[in-house]
Design a protein around this motif. Structure first.
Motif, mmCIF file in Angstrom:
data_model
loop_
_atom_site.group_PDB
_atom_site.id
_atom_site.type_symbol
_atom_site.label_atom_id
_atom_site.label_comp_id
_atom_site.label_asym_id
_atom_site.label_seq_id
_atom_site.Cartn_x
_atom_site.Cartn_y
_atom_site.Cartn_z
ATOM 1 N N ASP A 100 64.410 42.737 26.846
ATOM 2 C CA ASP A 100 64.872 43.055 28.312
ATOM 3 C C ASP A 100 63.776 43.858 28.888
ATOM 4 O O ASP A 100 64.121 44.458 29.903
ATOM 5 N N ILE A 101 62.403 43.741 28.465
ATOM 6 C CA ILE A 101 61.507 44.737 29.116
ATOM 7 C C ILE A 101 60.296 43.516 29.561
ATOM 8 O O ILE A 101 59.986 42.534 29.006
ATOM 9 N N VAL A 102 59.823 43.481 30.833
ATOM 10 C CA VAL A 102 59.024 42.845 31.460
ATOM 11 C C VAL A 102 57.700 43.495 31.101
ATOM 12 O O VAL A 102 57.580 44.590 31.339
ATOM 13 N N TYR A 103 56.496 42.604 30.539
ATOM 14 C CA TYR A 103 55.304 43.268 30.391
ATOM 15 C C TYR A 103 54.434 42.389 31.334
ATOM 16 O O TYR A 103 54.478 41.043 31.413
ATOM 17 N N VAL A 104 53.451 43.049 31.764
ATOM 18 C CA VAL A 104 52.320 42.437 32.719
ATOM 19 C C VAL A 104 51.138 43.189 32.420
ATOM 20 O O VAL A 104 51.006 44.203 32.720
ATOM 21 N N LEU A 105 50.314 42.199 31.570
ATOM 22 C CA LEU A 105 48.968 42.841 31.226
ATOM 23 C C LEU A 105 47.980 41.859 32.205
ATOM 24 O O LEU A 105 47.950 40.867 32.172
ATOM 25 N N SER A 106 47.019 42.771 32.920
ATOM 26 C CA SER A 106 46.086 42.066 33.455
ATOM 27 C C SER A 106 44.783 42.732 33.536
ATOM 28 O O SER A 106 44.603 44.030 33.406
ATOM 29 N N GLY A 107 43.684 41.931 33.774
ATOM 30 C CA GLY A 107 42.473 42.551 33.592
ATOM 31 C C GLY A 107 41.101 41.407 33.907
ATOM 32 O O GLY A 107 41.571 40.133 34.204
ATOM 33 N N PRO A 108 39.910 41.844 33.967
ATOM 34 C CA PRO A 108 38.933 40.954 33.733
ATOM 35 C C PRO A 108 38.816 40.188 32.593
ATOM 36 O O PRO A 108 39.088 40.782 31.423
ATOM 37 N N GLY A 109 38.251 38.920 32.416
ATOM 38 C CA GLY A 109 38.301 38.036 31.324
ATOM 39 C C GLY A 109 38.783 36.826 31.378
ATOM 40 O O GLY A 109 39.198 36.385 32.276
ATOM 41 N N ASN A 110 39.210 36.292 30.025
ATOM 42 C CA ASN A 110 39.843 35.063 29.916
ATOM 43 C C ASN A 110 41.017 34.903 28.894
ATOM 44 O O ASN A 110 41.406 36.165 28.587
ATOM 45 N N GLY A 111 41.677 34.034 28.774
ATOM 46 C CA GLY A 111 42.747 33.842 27.995
ATOM 47 C C GLY A 111 42.742 34.771 26.712
ATOM 48 O O GLY A 111 43.723 35.289 26.195
#
Length: 122
Positions: A100-111
């Motif tokens: 029940d926790i939403v995680y959003v990881l973002s940044g420069p780079g690829n998969g």
């Protein structure tokens, strides 16, 4: 910091997964599919994406239409969505829900960058 400095940052956001309460005769899935079309998906893309979503517990994240791809991935033992944007500097956004926790990881780079960072989280 300048916008150039911010574009080099990797961020992780966590929040409690949202829930939607609606009258039983309201088609939440159709509303979600329509919203995806409004933000740029074709009807076919929206229908396909909607098949994998529980709209009563899903946070809607706008996905830029151009120079962007998305795919389902395995992260932290659950299904997630990896969004890749090709720009001057390639960027990723990795979203998943666990316990029940939403995680959003973002940044420069690829998969590979996104999945390696997510796999290193405890």
């Amino acid at each position: 910091p300048s916008s150039e400095d911010v574009s080099k940052c990797t961020t992780l956001h966590q929040m409690v997964s949202p829930t939607i309460s609606a009258p039983p005769d309201l088609d939440i899935a159709q509303i979600g599919e329509t919203f995806l079309q409004l933000i740029g998906m074709s009807p076919e893309e929206a229908a396909l994406f909607s098949e994998t979503v529980d709209w009563t517990t899903t946070l809607i994240v706008p996905i830029p239409r151009y120079s962007t791809t998305y795919q389902e991935v395995s992260v932290d033992g659950v299904k997630g969505t990896l969004i890749l944007q090709k720009d001057y500097v390639p960027k990723y956004m990795l979203l998943w829900i666990k316990a029940d926790i939403v995680y959003v990881l973002s940044g420069p780079g690829n998969g590979s960058t996104a999945l390696a960072i997510a796999d290193s989280l405890e």
